[in-house]
Design a protein around this motif. Structure first.
Motif, mmCIF file in Angstrom:
data_model
loop_
_atom_site.group_PDB
_atom_site.id
_atom_site.type_symbol
_atom_site.label_atom_id
_atom_site.label_comp_id
_atom_site.label_asym_id
_atom_site.label_seq_id
_atom_site.Cartn_x
_atom_site.Cartn_y
_atom_site.Cartn_z
ATOM 1 N N PHE A 260 34.104 21.266 38.875
ATOM 2 C CA PHE A 260 34.597 22.364 39.800
ATOM 3 C C PHE A 260 34.738 23.486 39.140
ATOM 4 O O PHE A 260 35.405 23.617 37.958
ATOM 5 N N LEU A 261 34.225 24.623 39.760
ATOM 6 C CA LEU A 261 34.309 25.770 39.305
ATOM 7 C C LEU A 261 35.227 26.801 39.879
ATOM 8 O O LEU A 261 35.518 26.881 41.124
ATOM 9 N N SER A 262 35.885 27.430 38.876
ATOM 10 C CA SER A 262 37.410 28.354 39.527
ATOM 11 C C SER A 262 37.516 29.351 38.618
ATOM 12 O O SER A 262 36.818 29.313 37.337
ATOM 13 N N TYR A 263 38.492 30.078 38.588
ATOM 14 C CA TYR A 263 38.930 31.211 37.680
ATOM 15 C C TYR A 263 40.406 31.624 37.968
ATOM 16 O O TYR A 263 40.804 31.075 39.094
ATOM 17 N N ASP A 309 41.092 43.458 34.441
ATOM 18 C CA ASP A 309 41.073 42.058 33.903
ATOM 19 C C ASP A 309 39.933 41.774 33.176
ATOM 20 O O ASP A 309 38.905 41.832 33.709
ATOM 21 N N PRO A 310 39.863 41.125 31.816
ATOM 22 C CA PRO A 310 39.036 40.582 31.077
ATOM 23 C C PRO A 310 38.264 39.668 31.594
ATOM 24 O O PRO A 310 37.197 39.059 30.981
ATOM 25 N N GLN A 311 38.697 38.983 32.596
ATOM 26 C CA GLN A 311 38.080 37.766 32.910
ATOM 27 C C GLN A 311 36.583 37.726 33.679
ATOM 28 O O GLN A 311 36.864 38.349 34.867
ATOM 29 N N LEU A 312 35.837 37.149 33.129
ATOM 30 C CA LEU A 312 34.214 37.286 33.824
ATOM 31 C C LEU A 312 33.636 36.043 33.869
ATOM 32 O O LEU A 312 32.774 36.231 34.650
ATOM 33 N N SER A 446 23.936 33.926 35.098
ATOM 34 C CA SER A 446 24.908 34.854 35.766
ATOM 35 C C SER A 446 26.225 33.965 36.070
ATOM 36 O O SER A 446 26.091 32.973 36.564
ATOM 37 N N ASP A 447 27.390 34.520 35.927
ATOM 38 C CA ASP A 447 28.751 34.137 36.384
ATOM 39 C C ASP A 447 29.074 34.972 37.491
ATOM 40 O O ASP A 447 29.139 36.316 37.247
ATOM 41 N N ASN A 448 29.617 34.455 38.568
ATOM 42 C CA ASN A 448 30.173 35.167 39.638
ATOM 43 C C ASN A 448 31.625 34.836 40.015
ATOM 44 O O ASN A 448 31.788 33.706 40.260
ATOM 45 N N LEU A 449 32.338 35.826 40.101
ATOM 46 C CA LEU A 449 33.703 35.668 40.747
ATOM 47 C C LEU A 449 34.055 36.303 41.820
ATOM 48 O O LEU A 449 33.784 37.846 41.817
ATOM 49 N N LYS A 492 30.349 40.250 38.608
ATOM 50 C CA LYS A 492 28.961 39.533 38.452
ATOM 51 C C LYS A 492 28.506 39.912 37.037
ATOM 52 O O LYS A 492 28.460 41.156 36.441
ATOM 53 N N THR A 493 28.289 39.011 36.029
ATOM 54 C CA THR A 493 28.115 39.151 34.485
ATOM 55 C C THR A 493 26.770 38.494 34.479
ATOM 56 O O THR A 493 26.776 36.923 34.349
ATOM 57 N N ALA A 494 25.603 38.996 34.314
ATOM 58 C CA ALA A 494 24.413 38.286 34.161
ATOM 59 C C ALA A 494 23.640 38.737 32.891
ATOM 60 O O ALA A 494 23.186 39.911 32.720
#
Length: 964
Positions: A260-263, A309-312, A446-449, A492-494
């Motif tokens: 499961f994906l989360s942050y 926030d540094p979390q990407l 890409s990571d999307n939060l 969004k970090t691609a």
């Protein structure tokens, strides 16, 4: 203070004399289904009695025992109810007591109390005698069946479709043409751009009834076409309500899944709102933010960069199971037990909490194009995304109310607060084809939060005043609603891949890391008054109604955008979003030297303020021209004014000559009259033939009538407000006016059995549909536009039948179904027709008409239920499907987008336990067939291609509730 003392003394008195019991009930006119005021209710053989109030309700307090009640009212047959059992400290409820019209030939009516408590005859009579085509479900039926929430009960209403497990649509028409109101007042839902209110937050023990009107009368708001659902909450519970509930659910594809994906969010995410962890740094709101390019002091630039926030990166963790909790209580108090006309105080309160998880490891998005070559049929992709996404959804609901009532006056105050927080995290691979028109060609990961928090607070203050002698009744309501929707820190970090071992951020490909803050605040205030007068016309009962209302709405909306820039070159060892904002990569450290750049002009083109004033007045008259033939004629006037403050990109960039800037300018203004004619011929006591005509309207939402550009960060699709003009669109979006005609035959039976057949026709003037913008070929952009005039005609057949006609053994089984067949047609505009002709394929014939967006060609609802009221056992199997439906209108290079039929099959079973059946266990299976939600591109001679695919999976849930 005096009233407070009375309430306290009444509570003490209630406890001190708890050995007595109470009989409560509601008395109806058996010929109309309406409640009767002033009916005499006496315990046989005693002088203990009372009279029904303005709601047709009564309450009698007496010693424990078994009694007979005698009911009498002028011009009605007396009714005797035998065997009413009264228990110490308990309330005996008689849900529906019907009085028939008096005739010389008939003797007094005698019924048993048990039969009375298990009947829903009053609702059936009300539906049969209603001035509109009405379907619904009563509190008595919900209690007997055991539905836990409003959305479970709504699926039992004929013609209703449940979307996303919470929204109610009627006759297959989408949200634009369906509407939900609460206690007769228009309030927005948690999604401010929907007409429908989330229905899964209302426990059924707080609901008096839910009624769906399928056609319009002048006393209703004019902005619906498919159906109007009115949810009426209880103000005076028939008996003391004190219940708790808990539930959980398990989906094998979602829960207890270690992938499961989360942050990491804030400490209050579990309550549905952010604690400030995702808040925009204060300095980011300055007109010129701190950057090394601007020559700002290095230490201040560094502090500013580190304030984000540094979390990407999305991270993997094990998902929990869904769970829900509920609590509700309520009662009514006689403020003067010694008086036959005792004023009453009612109160009710509910708290609900729900956390749900969703995870899909095969999410797909696609962007496809046609080929200009008429002999090339297959579509080519521009961009394809594949990935996985996790979501956690928290919903908190609070509902409370207090009411005061005398025999002929009632005051009510209700407050509701909804809080919703949704956290999403996803990982996607992006494949862009350079051979497609307008595309550069690249591959990215890409990571999307995301996080969205929405809140809604509604208040209702109302009063009803009945003047029985003169036949006048006045009802007034004041209802303000405050709502907000925020998306704090969408990330969004691609990484763009130049080769297998060479990655970087590329603004012209996958894009630089970006962050978005969106904020919406809205006020919705409604005031209305309704006046009615009962009179006689030609010797029959008639009713004159008139009233007025005013609705004011105001919305403030803002989007702020920031992206990462590099003060020099870039160097990345691997495409790991979790490492991007590490200290060694931040300015002034080389080689990456990351800093933030604002994407916001001043003034901001993605900020707007809008407001609406809608003033309405109506008059209607209900009368019988001759025996068994009723007419309801009415007209409603609405003066609607919408204003907008905002500007386009050109003006925001300094082009004051060619750019557009609006400062509280009118963007929509109309004065409309909405006539309605409803003719009802009673073929028999339970059989009607109905003919109806009405005119209604559908208006654009705030965001549709704006310069807003709203990006979906996952799919990269952009919603454009209609005020932007193009070569084939003048930027002038107007309302849709609809003419509706209905013909219906209906037959009502006992125990909510019915059968009906309808034909209907609707003519749409300038319908609003979501259209792909053909000029935007490098990006995927959509816009709401008026398209050509449209029409639809359809047939509807519905029935609900108990199976005891087959065998007495099947008396607890019921089957019901609703089938709607619709043919819709839109006349294309010249620009749409010509754009389709440009891409016409060999063998294809382009007509100047097409399907209507949002309208299904068929809808099937079916249910098979078992309800054993005596044992407290109920079960049901419910099926729904809508036919292939045009969702987004394509143009030129871009094909149409259709929604694939979703075969929804849900099973539920519940059992009540205990002497008073106050413990209930329920079990449900959702999406039994394990269907996927699929939307796809469709083009002549080509294989369908993916637009969206989501797989909700199959969910098993269990719940437990206890009523004290």
């Amino acid at each position: 203070m005096r009233n407070l003392v009375i309430v306290i003394l009444s509570l003490i008195s209630t406890i001190a004399y708890s050995q007595k019991g109470t009989i409560r009930g509601t008395v109806y006119d058996g010929s109309t289904g309406e409640t009767l005021v002033g009916v005499s209710v006496v315990i046989k053989g005693t002088y203990t009695g009372t009279a029904t109030d303005l709601d047709g309700k009564f309450a009698l307090e007496t010693e424990p025992g078994i009694y007979d009640l005698q009911l009498s009212f002028i011009s009605f047959q007396p009714l005797t109810v035998e065997g009413v059992e009264v228990k110490s400290g308990d309330v005996t409820v008689l849900n529906s007591l019907e009085l028939g019209e008096s005739t010389v030939e008939l003797e007094d009516v005698v019924v048993t109390a048990r039969a009375i408590r298990n009947t829903e005859a009053a609702l059936q009579t009300m539906k049969a005698k209603s001035s509109v085509m009405l379907d619904g479900i009563s509190a008595a039926k919900m209690e007997l069946i055991g539905d836990g929430t409003a959305v479970e009960a709504a699926q039992r209403v004929t013609g209703v479709t449940i979307e996303d497990g919470k929204y109610v649509y009627v006759r297959g028409l989408g949200d634009r043409y369906s509407k939900t109101i609460l206690n007769g007042v228009d309030i927005p839902g948690l999604d401010p751009d929907r007409n429908s209110l989330q229905m899964d937050i209302f426990p059924t023990n707080l609901i008096d009834n839910m009624m769906v009107s399928k056609n319009f009368t002048a006393d209703m708001p004019a902005d619906f076409t498919g159906g109007l659902l009115n949810v009426t909450t209880k103000d005076f519970p028939d008996k003391k309500v004190f219940s708790v509930s808990a539930g959980t659910a398990f989906n094998p594809d979602v829960h207890l899944n270690e992938n499961f994906l989360s942050y990491d969010g804030g400490n209050t995410d579990f309550l549905g709102f952010d604690d400030g962890t995702r808040a925009l740094p204060n300095r980011a709101r300055q007109s010129n933010i701190l950057t090394p390019v601007s020559g700002d002091p290095q230490d201040e630039v560094v502090d500013f960069i580190r304030s984000f926030d540094p979390q990407l990166a999305a991270k993997e963790q094990t998902s929990l199971m869904d769970y829900s909790l509920g609590f509700s209580f309520g009662n009514q108090i006689d403020l003067d037990n010694e008086s036959e006309k005792s004023p009453k105080l009612g109160y009710i309160f509910s708290l609900s909490y729900k956390t749900e998880y969703d995870y899909d490891n095969k999410v797909q998005y696609g962007e496809y194009q046609r080929s200009i070559d008429p002999d090339t049929y297959e579509m080519r992709y521009a961009t394809r995304q594949n990935g996985r996404m996790g979501e956690q959804n928290v919903l908190v609901g609070l509902l409370g109310g207090i009411a005061y009532k005398t025999n002929f006056t009632k005051y009510r105050f209700t407050a509701m607060h909804l809080q919703n927080g949704v956290s999403r995290a996803g990982k996607f691979s992006i494949d862009n084809d350079a051979s497609a028109v307008g595309q550069s060609g690249y591959y990215a990961e890409s990571d999307n939060l995301e996080y969205n928090q929405r809140s809604l607070t509604n208040f209702l203050l109302s009063g009803t005043h009945l003047f029985q002698e003169s036949g006048w009744e006045i009802d007034w309501r004041l209802s303000p609603t405050f709502s907000s929707s925020e998306d704090p820190d969408i990330r969004k970090t691609a990484f763009t891949f130049r080769s297998d071992d060479d990655v970087m951020f590329n603004a012209g490909a996958g894009g630089n890391p970006s962050r978005i803050w969106r904020e919406l605040n809205e006020i919705n205030a409604t005031a209305k008054i309704d006046v009615s007068k009962d009179y006689t016309f030609g010797g029959d009962d008639a009713k004159l109604k008139f009233g007025a209302s005013h609705n004011y709405k105001q919305r403030d909306y803002e989007i702020l955008f920031f992206d990462v820039q590099f003060f020099g070159g870039q160097s990345w060892d691997e495409p790991d979003a979790s490492q991007v904002l590490n200290p060694e990569n931040l300015y002034p450290n080389q080689p990456n030297a990351i800093y933030y750049q604002s994407g916001n002009n001043n003034p901001n083109p993605n900020a707007y303020e809008s407001n609406i004033h809608n003033t309405a007045a109506y008059i209607s008259n209900e009368f019988s021209l001759f025996k068994n033939f009723k007419s309801i004629l009415g007209v409603r006037m609405e003066n609607f004014v919408q204003r907008h403050t905002g500007r386009d990109q050109g003006y925001a960039n300094g082009d004051t000559r060619n750019g557009r800037n609006l400062d509280n300018d009118k963007v929509l203004e109309s004065l409309d009259f909405f006539p309605s004619v409803n003719l009802i011929y009673a073929l028999s006591e339970k059989q009607n033939l109905r003919v109806a005509y009405s005119r209604t309207i559908a208006r654009p939402s705030f965001k549709e009538l704006s310069f807003a550009q709203i990006l979906d960060p996952i799919s990269n699709r952009i919603f454009n407000g209609s005020l932007f003009s193009y070569s084939d669109w003048d930027g002038n979006l107007v309302e849709t006016r609809i003419d509706n005609m209905d013909l219906r035959w209906e037959l009502f039976g006992d125990r909510a059995q019915n059968v009906s057949a309808s034909v209907f026709y609707k003519q749409f003037d300038k319908p609003i549909e979501l259209v792909r913008i053909p000029q935007q070929q490098t990006s995927t952009e959509y816009q709401p536009r008026n398209v050509g005039d449209g029409q639809l005609y359809g047939f509807e057949f519905e029935f609900s039948k108990n199976l005891d006609f087959v065998s007495p053994v099947l008396k607890y089984f019921n089957i019901n179904s609703n089938v709607t067949l619709v043919k819709s047609e839109i006349e294309m505009t010249d620009s749409e027709y010509n754009s389709r002709k440009t891409y016409e394929k060999t063998g294809e014939t382009i007509d100047d008409t097409r399907d209507m967006a949002g309208q299904s060609p068929y809808v099937v609802n079916a249910g098979f239920t078992y309800n054993n009221y005596e044992s407290g056992f109920a079960a049901g199997l419910f099926y729904n499907v809508k036919g292939e439906t045009l969702s987004i209108v394509g143009a030129g290079l871009f094909p149409d987008i259709y929604i694939k039929p979703f075969h929804s099959l849900n099973f539920s079973v519940n059992k009540k336990f205990g002497e008073d059946q106050n413990t209930k266990v329920d079990f449900k299976i959702s999406n039994v067939l394990n269907q996927k939600h699929e939307t796809y591109y469709q083009s002549y001679g080509a294989q369908n291609q993916v637009y969206n695919i989501f797989n909700p999976g199959r969910t098993f849930s269990v719940g437990l509730s206890y009523e004290f």
